[in-house]
Design a protein around this motif. Structure first.
Motif, PDB file in Angstrom:
ATOM      1  N   LYS A   1      -4.933   4.821   8.734  1.00 41.60           N
ATOM      2  CA  LYS A   1      -4.396   3.670   8.010  1.00 41.60           C
ATOM      3  C   LYS A   1      -3.438   4.065   6.892  1.00 41.60           C
ATOM      4  CE  LYS A   1      -7.956   0.165   8.584  1.00 41.60           C
ATOM      5  NZ  LYS A   1      -9.031  -0.571   7.912  1.00 41.60           N
ATOM      6  N   LYS A   2      -3.676   5.198   6.269  1.00 41.03           N
ATOM      7  CA  LYS A   2      -2.878   5.582   5.104  1.00 41.03           C
ATOM      8  C   LYS A   2      -1.631   6.379   5.460  1.00 41.03           C
ATOM      9  CE  LYS A   2      -6.734   5.530   1.880  1.00 41.03           C
ATOM     10  NZ  LYS A   2      -7.594   6.326   0.999  1.00 41.03           N
TER      11      LYS A   2
ATOM     12  N   LEU B   1       1.764   9.142  11.039  1.00 42.26           N
ATOM     13  CA  LEU B   1       0.742   9.386  12.063  1.00 42.26           C
ATOM     14  C   LEU B   1       0.587   8.162  12.955  1.00 42.26           C
ATOM     15  CD1 LEU B   1      -1.472  11.133  13.317  1.00 42.26           C
ATOM     16  CD2 LEU B   1      -3.028  10.331  11.537  1.00 42.26           C
ATOM     17  N   GLN B   2       0.630   6.968  12.384  1.00 48.45           N
ATOM     18  CA  GLN B   2       0.534   5.743  13.175  1.00 48.45           C
ATOM     19  C   GLN B   2       1.676   5.671  14.179  1.00 48.45           C
ATOM     20  OE1 GLN B   2       0.390   2.356  10.540  1.00 48.45           O
ATOM     21  NE2 GLN B   2      -1.206   3.295   9.302  1.00 48.45           N
TER      22      GLN B   2
ATOM     23  N   GLU C   1      -2.449  20.423   5.757  1.00 47.81           N
ATOM     24  CA  GLU C   1      -2.360  19.930   4.381  1.00 47.81           C
ATOM     25  C   GLU C   1      -0.927  19.857   3.867  1.00 47.81           C
ATOM     26  OE1 GLU C   1      -5.026  22.030   1.780  1.00 47.81           O
ATOM     27  OE2 GLU C   1      -6.809  21.206   2.764  1.00 47.81           O
ATOM     28  N   ASN C   2      -0.016  20.595   4.504  1.00 45.32           N
ATOM     29  CA  ASN C   2       1.393  20.561   4.109  1.00 45.32           C
ATOM     30  C   ASN C   2       2.235  19.713   5.056  1.00 45.32           C
ATOM     31  OD1 ASN C   2       1.764  22.368   1.674  1.00 45.32           O
ATOM     32  ND2 ASN C   2       0.485  23.633   2.994  1.00 45.32           N
ATOM     33  N   ASN C   3       1.560  18.905   5.857  1.00 46.88           N
ATOM     34  CA  ASN C   3       2.230  17.974   6.780  1.00 46.88           C
ATOM     35  C   ASN C   3       3.187  18.670   7.743  1.00 46.88           C
ATOM     36  OD1 ASN C   3       1.067  15.441   5.726  1.00 46.88           O
ATOM     37  ND2 ASN C   3       2.185  16.009   3.877  1.00 46.88           N
ATOM     38  N   LYS C   4       2.837  19.893   8.113  1.00 45.32           N
ATOM     39  CA  LYS C   4       3.655  20.634   9.088  1.00 45.32           C
ATOM     40  C   LYS C   4       3.190  20.354  10.510  1.00 45.32           C
ATOM     41  CE  LYS C   4       5.933  23.009   5.932  1.00 45.32           C
ATOM     42  NZ  LYS C   4       7.145  22.443   5.454  1.00 45.32           N
TER      43      LYS C   4
ATOM     44  N   MET D   1       0.846  -1.177   0.000  1.00 40.86           N
ATOM     45  CA  MET D   1       0.000   0.000   0.000  1.00 40.86           C
ATOM     46  C   MET D   1       0.890   1.238   0.000  1.00 40.86           C
ATOM     47  SD  MET D   1      -2.952   1.179   2.702  1.00 40.86           S
ATOM     48  CE  MET D   1      -2.001   1.019   4.181  1.00 40.86           C
ATOM     49  N   ASN D   2       0.612   2.157  -0.889  1.00 41.59           N
ATOM     50  CA  ASN D   2       1.359   3.402  -0.923  1.00 41.59           C
ATOM     51  C   ASN D   2       0.979   4.258   0.270  1.00 41.59           C
ATOM     52  OD1 ASN D   2       2.741   2.873  -3.243  1.00 41.59           O
ATOM     53  ND2 ASN D   2       1.293   3.926  -4.578  1.00 41.59           N
ATOM     54  N   GLU D   3       2.018   4.799   0.912  1.00 43.86           N
ATOM     55  CA  GLU D   3       1.745   5.677   2.042  1.00 43.86           C
ATOM     56  C   GLU D   3       1.281   7.017   1.513  1.00 43.86           C
ATOM     57  OE1 GLU D   3       3.944   8.194   5.522  1.00 43.86           O
ATOM     58  OE2 GLU D   3       5.025   6.495   4.667  1.00 43.86           O
ATOM     59  N   LEU D   4       0.208   7.500   2.081  1.00 47.53           N
ATOM     60  CA  LEU D   4      -0.321   8.802   1.737  1.00 47.53           C
ATOM     61  C   LEU D   4      -0.396   9.596   3.032  1.00 47.53           C
ATOM     62  CD1 LEU D   4      -1.460  10.481  -0.608  1.00 47.53           C
ATOM     63  CD2 LEU D   4      -3.718   9.616  -0.029  1.00 47.53           C
ATOM     64  N   ARG D   5       0.440  10.616   3.138  1.00 48.13           N
ATOM     65  CA  ARG D   5       0.468  11.412   4.357  1.00 48.13           C
ATOM     66  C   ARG D   5      -0.891  12.049   4.591  1.00 48.13           C
ATOM     67  NH1 ARG D   5       5.508  13.355   6.210  1.00 48.13           N
ATOM     68  NH2 ARG D   5       4.213  13.949   7.962  1.00 48.13           N
TER      69      ARG D   5
END
Length: 148
Positions: free
Chosen positions: A66-67, A71-72, A39-42, A1-5
């Protein structure tokens, strides 16, 4: 599965709903800067905002988590720290005290004060820094498995 932040997910879902950052911010009662940072993963939204976002974007909080492996990991670390804080006396406390008593007992039998000093210092270090030592070992193990 591709990781999507998470931030990428939030931006994609917002764009699919044809909403602006301002509209989402208004619905959440936060500033546009919060939406931009998320949205910019800051930074990450707190759990209450994640729940509201899942309602707005008609998805589940489960899908967000999950994606996003980062975060997990963050949630796992926070949970481990919470569990560690719940313990009044951690195992290192008892190990350190045991080493100090053993060293003192051994030095009385042998008649060598150096043994007592060394074991007392080692015992105190273990008592005080047990959690840090465990965290260091966990980080080394994690790095080892990530490289392999």
């Amino acid at each position: 599965m591709n990781e999507l932040r998470l931030g990428n997910q939030l931006q994609k879902l917002r764009e699919e709903k044809k909403m602006s950052q301002e509209e989402v911010a208004e619905q959440l009662s936060v500033s546009v800067q919060h939406i931009h940072k998320w949205e910019n993963n800051k930074s990450y939204p707190d759990i209450q905002h994640l729940l509201k976002l899942s309602d707005i974007y008609e998805t589940t909080i489960d899908e967000f988590i999950k994606k996003d492996a980062t975060l997990q990991n963050r949630l796992n670390i926070e949970e481990e720290e919470k569990e560690d804080d719940d313990e009044l006396f951690h195992p290192g406390f008892y190990i350190g005290i045991g080493i100090m008593f053993f060293g003192t007992f051994l030095s009385l039998i042998i008649g060598n004060l150096t043994i007592m000093m060394v074991t007392n210092i080692a015992g105190m270090l273990i008592t005080c820094f047990y959690k840090n030592i465990l965290k260091l070992l966990k980080d080394v193990k994690k790095d080892f498995y990530e490289q392999g």
